[in-house]
Design a protein around this motif. Sequence first.
Motif, short mmCIF file in Angstrom:
data_model
loop_
_atom_site.label_atom_id
_atom_site.label_comp_id
_atom_site.label_asym_id
_atom_site.label_seq_id
_atom_site.Cartn_x
_atom_site.Cartn_y
_atom_site.Cartn_z
N GLN A 11 16.49 -5.63 -1.62
CA GLN A 11 16.04 -4.72 -0.58
C GLN A 11 17.04 -4.76 0.57
O GLN A 11 17.38 -5.85 1.06
CB GLN A 11 14.65 -5.12 -0.08
N VAL A 12 17.49 -3.58 0.97
CA VAL A 12 18.36 -3.47 2.13
C VAL A 12 17.61 -2.71 3.21
O VAL A 12 17.03 -1.66 2.94
CB VAL A 12 19.68 -2.73 1.80
N THR A 13 17.56 -3.27 4.40
CA THR A 13 16.90 -2.59 5.50
C THR A 13 17.78 -2.65 6.73
O THR A 13 18.70 -3.48 6.81
CB THR A 13 15.52 -3.21 5.80
N GLN A 14 17.48 -1.78 7.68
CA GLN A 14 18.25 -1.77 8.92
C GLN A 14 17.60 -2.68 9.94
O GLN A 14 16.38 -2.92 9.91
CB GLN A 14 18.34 -0.34 9.46
N PHE A 15 18.41 -3.17 10.82
CA PHE A 15 17.94 -3.99 11.93
C PHE A 15 16.79 -3.27 12.64
O PHE A 15 16.91 -2.13 13.05
CB PHE A 15 19.10 -4.24 12.90
N GLY A 16 15.64 -3.96 12.72
CA GLY A 16 14.49 -3.41 13.43
C GLY A 16 13.62 -2.47 12.63
O GLY A 16 12.55 -2.06 13.11
N LYS A 17 14.00 -2.11 11.43
CA LYS A 17 13.21 -1.17 10.61
C LYS A 17 12.23 -1.95 9.74
O LYS A 17 12.65 -2.76 8.90
CB LYS A 17 14.13 -0.32 9.76
N CYS A 74 -0.08 -9.29 -3.33
CA CYS A 74 0.14 -9.85 -2.01
C CYS A 74 1.41 -9.23 -1.45
O CYS A 74 2.40 -9.05 -2.18
CB CYS A 74 0.28 -11.37 -2.07
N PHE A 75 1.39 -8.86 -0.16
CA PHE A 75 2.52 -8.19 0.46
C PHE A 75 3.04 -9.01 1.63
O PHE A 75 2.28 -9.66 2.33
CB PHE A 75 2.13 -6.80 0.96
N LEU A 76 4.34 -8.95 1.81
CA LEU A 76 4.98 -9.56 2.97
C LEU A 76 5.54 -8.42 3.82
O LEU A 76 6.36 -7.63 3.33
CB LEU A 76 6.10 -10.50 2.53
N ASP A 77 5.08 -8.32 5.06
CA ASP A 77 5.56 -7.30 5.99
C ASP A 77 6.42 -7.96 7.05
O ASP A 77 5.98 -8.91 7.71
CB ASP A 77 4.38 -6.59 6.67
N ILE A 78 7.61 -7.43 7.22
CA ILE A 78 8.48 -7.88 8.31
C ILE A 78 8.55 -6.72 9.29
O ILE A 78 9.11 -5.66 8.97
CB ILE A 78 9.87 -8.29 7.82
N ARG A 79 7.98 -6.91 10.46
CA ARG A 79 7.76 -5.78 11.37
C ARG A 79 9.06 -5.27 12.00
O ARG A 79 9.26 -4.07 12.13
CB ARG A 79 6.78 -6.19 12.47
N SER A 80 9.91 -6.17 12.38
CA SER A 80 11.17 -5.79 13.02
C SER A 80 12.25 -6.76 12.56
O SER A 80 12.56 -7.74 13.24
CB SER A 80 11.02 -5.82 14.54
N PRO A 81 12.81 -6.49 11.38
CA PRO A 81 13.76 -7.46 10.81
C PRO A 81 14.99 -7.65 11.68
O PRO A 81 15.57 -6.68 12.19
CB PRO A 81 14.14 -6.82 9.46
N GLY A 82 15.35 -8.92 11.86
CA GLY A 82 16.60 -9.25 12.53
C GLY A 82 17.61 -9.74 11.50
O GLY A 82 17.27 -9.99 10.34
#
Lengths: 115, 118
Positions: A11-17, A74-82
């Motif tokens: 998974q690739v996400t943007q900073f803060g997304k 089960c889910f893991l949510d990262i609200r604002s990834p750093g």
Amino acid sequence: DAMVIQNPRYQVTQFGKPVTLSCSQTLNHNVMYWYQQKSSQAPKLLFHYYDKDFNNEADTPDNFQSRRPNTSFCFLDIRSPGLGDAAMYLCATSRGFARGDDEQYFGPGTRLTVT
Amino acid sequence: DQQVKQNSPSLSVQEGRISILNCDYTNSMFDYFLWYKKYPAEGPTFLISISSIKDKNEDGRFTVFLNKSAKHLSLHIVPSQPGDSAVYFCAAIRVGVRFGTSYGKLTFGQGTILTVHP
């Protein structure tokens, strides 16, 4: 075969997304765990669910949340990834007998990259 | 405070020889010690365990030794095979009547990369 499945594998996400990682199991185990593992470090337990009871580790940042809508998922949510949240995230399950022979079964992990 | 430590990041051995992986712990409350093995792109899988009341447990080519006074355990693989090449994690657990805050959860070491050369 009974197993622990994690999606996506990468998974690739943007900073803060916000990003959500998912885990499912066919073992019908009571306990589901989320671990964070950074390179060359020990897997670090973030939290676990015993059935519907959520248990957060004392040093898990508030940025990390979890949901367990039913026994299987089960889910893991990262609200604002750093950038520091880039890691391998491992899901595991166990029966929850608190015994030495209560083996934990791990999924293959999701590799999270934060750009 | 890291309660379980594996001080050797890597180990390289020749096929057929003995592999010895070491692990130290600080918490005397741990009741069981486990070894997990991890191949690339897979999750860790359970290998062997030992109760704190024992000093040795053997399963085929794998033997785990526990020295409680030294708070040290080791995993011996004899003979080593190329298929044993993987990351090995030492872990510890407190057992109890009921799964809870202090009981039933694994504390892992950092892992040792074992490479067995043909």
